[in-house]
Motif scaffolding. Structure first.
Motif, PDB file in Angstrom:
ATOM      1  N   ALA A 144     -32.248 -34.972 -13.075  1.00 32.24           N
ATOM      2  CA  ALA A 144     -33.355 -35.445 -12.248  1.00 32.24           C
ATOM      3  C   ALA A 144     -32.874 -36.073 -10.948  1.00 32.24           C
ATOM      4  CB  ALA A 144     -34.193 -36.440 -13.038  1.00 32.24           C
ATOM      5  N   SER A 145     -31.752 -36.772 -10.981  1.00 30.54           N
ATOM      6  CA  SER A 145     -31.340 -37.515  -9.787  1.00 30.54           C
ATOM      7  C   SER A 145     -29.992 -37.053  -9.221  1.00 30.54           C
ATOM      8  CB  SER A 145     -31.269 -39.006 -10.123  1.00 30.54           C
ATOM      9  OG  SER A 145     -30.256 -39.235 -11.070  1.00 30.54           O
ATOM     10  N   MET A 146     -29.595 -35.822  -9.528  1.00 27.22           N
ATOM     11  CA  MET A 146     -28.323 -35.337  -9.015  1.00 27.22           C
ATOM     12  C   MET A 146     -28.531 -34.646  -7.670  1.00 27.22           C
ATOM     13  SD  MET A 146     -26.473 -33.813 -12.405  1.00 27.22           S
ATOM     14  CE  MET A 146     -24.966 -33.391 -11.566  1.00 27.22           C
ATOM     15  N   SER A 147     -27.635 -34.936  -6.769  1.00 28.56           N
ATOM     16  CA  SER A 147     -27.689 -34.265  -5.465  1.00 28.56           C
ATOM     17  C   SER A 147     -27.045 -32.884  -5.608  1.00 28.56           C
ATOM     18  CB  SER A 147     -26.957 -35.094  -4.414  1.00 28.56           C
ATOM     19  OG  SER A 147     -25.581 -35.135  -4.714  1.00 28.56           O
ATOM     20  N   GLU A 148     -27.240 -32.056  -4.610  1.00 28.88           N
ATOM     21  CA  GLU A 148     -26.640 -30.725  -4.615  1.00 28.88           C
ATOM     22  C   GLU A 148     -25.114 -30.816  -4.640  1.00 28.88           C
ATOM     23  OE1 GLU A 148     -27.810 -27.585  -4.934  1.00 28.88           O
ATOM     24  OE2 GLU A 148     -29.699 -28.574  -5.403  1.00 28.88           O
ATOM     25  N   GLU A 149     -24.591 -31.823  -3.967  1.00 30.49           N
ATOM     26  CA  GLU A 149     -23.139 -32.014  -3.932  1.00 30.49           C
ATOM     27  C   GLU A 149     -22.603 -32.333  -5.327  1.00 30.49           C
ATOM     28  OE1 GLU A 149     -20.115 -35.313  -2.159  1.00 30.49           O
ATOM     29  OE2 GLU A 149     -21.691 -34.627  -0.804  1.00 30.49           O
ATOM     30  N   GLN A 150     -23.312 -33.188  -6.071  1.00 23.25           N
ATOM     31  CA  GLN A 150     -22.892 -33.526  -7.426  1.00 23.25           C
ATOM     32  C   GLN A 150     -22.989 -32.313  -8.356  1.00 23.25           C
ATOM     33  OE1 GLN A 150     -25.658 -36.763  -7.956  1.00 23.25           O
ATOM     34  NE2 GLN A 150     -23.987 -38.285  -7.911  1.00 23.25           N
ATOM     35  N   LYS A 151     -24.056 -31.526  -8.178  1.00 22.54           N
ATOM     36  CA  LYS A 151     -24.203 -30.320  -9.002  1.00 22.54           C
ATOM     37  C   LYS A 151     -23.082 -29.339  -8.713  1.00 22.54           C
ATOM     38  CE  LYS A 151     -29.217 -30.559  -9.420  1.00 22.54           C
ATOM     39  NZ  LYS A 151     -30.505 -29.944  -9.056  1.00 22.54           N
ATOM     40  N   ASN A 152     -22.743 -29.172  -7.428  1.00 17.89           N
ATOM     41  CA  ASN A 152     -21.652 -28.265  -7.062  1.00 17.89           C
ATOM     42  C   ASN A 152     -20.315 -28.774  -7.593  1.00 17.89           C
ATOM     43  OD1 ASN A 152     -23.235 -26.370  -5.784  1.00 17.89           O
ATOM     44  ND2 ASN A 152     -23.129 -27.406  -3.801  1.00 17.89           N
ATOM     45  N   MET A 153     -20.125 -30.089  -7.574  1.00 18.61           N
ATOM     46  CA  MET A 153     -18.890 -30.660  -8.080  1.00 18.61           C
ATOM     47  C   MET A 153     -18.738 -30.383  -9.583  1.00 18.61           C
ATOM     48  SD  MET A 153     -17.452 -34.543  -7.765  1.00 18.61           S
ATOM     49  CE  MET A 153     -18.305 -35.214  -9.170  1.00 18.61           C
ATOM     50  N   ILE A 154     -19.816 -30.520 -10.327  1.00 20.87           N
ATOM     51  CA  ILE A 154     -19.770 -30.244 -11.766  1.00 20.87           C
ATOM     52  C   ILE A 154     -19.505 -28.765 -12.009  1.00 20.87           C
ATOM     53  CG2 ILE A 154     -21.246 -30.066 -13.821  1.00 20.87           C
ATOM     54  CD1 ILE A 154     -22.337 -32.815 -13.101  1.00 20.87           C
ATOM     55  N   LEU A 155     -20.148 -27.894 -11.247  1.00 16.38           N
ATOM     56  CA  LEU A 155     -19.918 -26.461 -11.413  1.00 16.38           C
ATOM     57  C   LEU A 155     -18.509 -26.063 -11.005  1.00 16.38           C
ATOM     58  CD1 LEU A 155     -23.328 -24.980 -10.221  1.00 16.38           C
ATOM     59  CD2 LEU A 155     -22.451 -25.134 -12.554  1.00 16.38           C
ATOM     60  N   ASN A 156     -17.925 -26.734 -10.010  1.00 19.52           N
ATOM     61  CA  ASN A 156     -16.554 -26.437  -9.588  1.00 19.52           C
ATOM     62  C   ASN A 156     -15.517 -26.983 -10.562  1.00 19.52           C
ATOM     63  OD1 ASN A 156     -17.378 -25.038  -7.339  1.00 19.52           O
ATOM     64  ND2 ASN A 156     -17.348 -26.850  -6.029  1.00 19.52           N
ATOM     65  N   ASN A 157     -15.884 -27.988 -11.348  1.00 14.66           N
ATOM     66  CA  ASN A 157     -14.961 -28.571 -12.321  1.00 14.66           C
ATOM     67  C   ASN A 157     -15.033 -27.892 -13.680  1.00 14.66           C
ATOM     68  OD1 ASN A 157     -13.876 -30.456 -10.596  1.00 14.66           O
ATOM     69  ND2 ASN A 157     -15.418 -32.008 -11.100  1.00 14.66           N
ATOM     70  N   ARG A 158     -15.723 -26.763 -13.731  1.00 10.89           N
ATOM     71  CA  ARG A 158     -15.799 -26.025 -14.989  1.00 10.89           C
ATOM     72  C   ARG A 158     -14.424 -25.484 -15.337  1.00 10.89           C
ATOM     73  NH1 ARG A 158     -20.391 -21.748 -14.659  1.00 10.89           N
ATOM     74  NH2 ARG A 158     -19.946 -21.604 -16.868  1.00 10.89           N
ATOM     75  N   PRO A 159     -14.126 -25.379 -16.647  1.00 13.11           N
ATOM     76  CA  PRO A 159     -12.831 -24.823 -17.059  1.00 13.11           C
ATOM     77  C   PRO A 159     -12.679 -23.383 -16.573  1.00 13.11           C
ATOM     78  CG  PRO A 159     -13.998 -25.818 -18.914  1.00 13.11           C
ATOM     79  CD  PRO A 159     -14.934 -25.816 -17.774  1.00 13.11           C
ATOM     80  N   LYS A 160     -11.441 -22.979 -16.293  1.00 11.19           N
ATOM     81  CA  LYS A 160     -11.176 -21.637 -15.782  1.00 11.19           C
ATOM     82  C   LYS A 160     -11.617 -20.552 -16.756  1.00 11.19           C
ATOM     83  CE  LYS A 160      -7.194 -22.645 -12.847  1.00 11.19           C
ATOM     84  NZ  LYS A 160      -7.340 -23.767 -12.222  1.00 11.19           N
ATOM     85  N   TYR A 161     -11.459 -20.801 -18.063  1.00 13.73           N
ATOM     86  CA  TYR A 161     -11.830 -19.782 -19.040  1.00 13.73           C
ATOM     87  C   TYR A 161     -13.344 -19.570 -19.085  1.00 13.73           C
ATOM     88  CZ  TYR A 161     -11.991 -24.116 -21.745  1.00 13.73           C
ATOM     89  OH  TYR A 161     -12.216 -25.391 -22.162  1.00 13.73           O
ATOM     90  N   ALA A 162     -14.122 -20.526 -18.597  1.00 17.37           N
ATOM     91  CA  ALA A 162     -15.580 -20.356 -18.564  1.00 17.37           C
ATOM     92  C   ALA A 162     -15.959 -19.278 -17.551  1.00 17.37           C
ATOM     93  CB  ALA A 162     -16.257 -21.669 -18.229  1.00 17.37           C
ATOM     94  N   TYR A 163     -15.273 -19.221 -16.419  1.00 16.43           N
ATOM     95  CA  TYR A 163     -15.558 -18.204 -15.421  1.00 16.43           C
ATOM     96  C   TYR A 163     -15.161 -16.821 -15.933  1.00 16.43           C
ATOM     97  CZ  TYR A 163     -16.516 -21.827 -12.020  1.00 16.43           C
ATOM     98  OH  TYR A 163     -17.051 -22.892 -11.355  1.00 16.43           O
ATOM     99  N   LYS A 164     -14.041 -16.730 -16.638  1.00 23.97           N
ATOM    100  CA  LYS A 164     -13.582 -15.456 -17.183  1.00 23.97           C
ATOM    101  C   LYS A 164     -14.577 -14.940 -18.221  1.00 23.97           C
ATOM    102  CE  LYS A 164      -8.679 -16.262 -16.413  1.00 23.97           C
ATOM    103  NZ  LYS A 164      -7.394 -16.530 -17.019  1.00 23.97           N
ATOM    104  N   GLN A 165     -15.133 -15.871 -19.010  1.00 21.89           N
ATOM    105  CA  GLN A 165     -16.076 -15.473 -20.042  1.00 21.89           C
ATOM    106  C   GLN A 165     -17.345 -14.912 -19.415  1.00 21.89           C
ATOM    107  OE1 GLN A 165     -16.822 -18.458 -22.978  1.00 21.89           O
ATOM    108  NE2 GLN A 165     -18.669 -17.464 -23.684  1.00 21.89           N
ATOM    109  N   LEU A 166     -17.741 -15.429 -18.255  1.00 17.86           N
ATOM    110  CA  LEU A 166     -18.957 -14.958 -17.606  1.00 17.86           C
ATOM    111  C   LEU A 166     -18.688 -13.752 -16.722  1.00 17.86           C
ATOM    112  CD1 LEU A 166     -20.517 -18.394 -16.614  1.00 17.86           C
ATOM    113  CD2 LEU A 166     -21.212 -16.881 -18.465  1.00 17.86           C
ATOM    114  N   GLY A 167     -17.441 -13.318 -16.684  1.00 14.39           N
ATOM    115  CA  GLY A 167     -17.102 -12.143 -15.902  1.00 14.39           C
ATOM    116  C   GLY A 167     -16.821 -12.464 -14.444  1.00 14.39           C
TER     117      GLY A 167
END
Length: 190
Positions: free
Chosen positions: A165-188
């Protein structure tokens, strides 16, 4: 309704013994006349002992069930308290692994079980194998995992470091950028 075929023969015998001994002991003596009445008067103590024996058997079975219920309830509460403490002290990589379940909107995702954060979550009982313990342990094993039933109610957005509810776009992008590398491989994605 319980299946009567699952009742043990000993329980059936003890139930029959309790019922018959109680009836013979509590019925008035005037109902039993003649030779049977005399025989019953001689052996009434055996019927009383049978009633006491079978009654104490069922009381002990009830006490065992009560003890098991209290023990397992206490064990569950201790386990839930331990899980809550473990979830309060997750590090960033463990939070990132658990956030993947929210980001991917799946209850079962494939994760590398040799990854230290995933392995730690498995050992702590926060994650478990989705389809039972795998037979073959692989060095680069990617297995389907899910969050345990006990940990699900304790995992909140606050624990995961999310506040949609109170996350800025920058915070959302930071969380998405801090995802584990294997998560990106799993999603192709690479």
């Amino acid at each position: 309704m319980p299946d009567l075929r699952q009742v043990s023969p000993l329980n059936w015998f003890m139930c029959w013994l309790l019922l018959s001994c109680t009836l013979v002991t509590l019925l008035p003596d005037s109902l039993f006349t003649g030779a049977f009445g005399l025989w019953l008067a001689d052996y009434r103590l055996l019927f009383v002992l049978g009633m006491v024996l079978s009654g104490s058997y069922f009381l002990s079975q009830g006490a065992i069930l009560l003890f098991q219920y209290v023990f397992y309830r206490k064990q569950r509460l201790v386990r839930q308290k331990l899980l809550k403490e473990l979830l309060d002290y997750l590090d960033a990589s463990e939070r990132a692994v658990l956030r993947e379940f929210v980001i991917q909107r799946k209850s079962v995702i494939k994760l590398p079980v040799t990854e230290p954060s995933v392995k730690n979550l498995l050992e702590q009982g926060i994650l478990t194998y989705a389809y039972g313990e795998p037979n073959e342990p692989g060095l680069n094993a990617i297995k389907p995992l899910m969050i345990t039933i006990e940990a699900r109610p304790l995992l909140t957005f606050k624990v995961l470091g999310l506040n949609p509810a109170s996350m800025s776009e920058e915070q959302k992008n930071m969380i998405l950028n801090n995802r584990p590398k294997y998560a990106y491989k799993q999603l192709g994605r690479n």
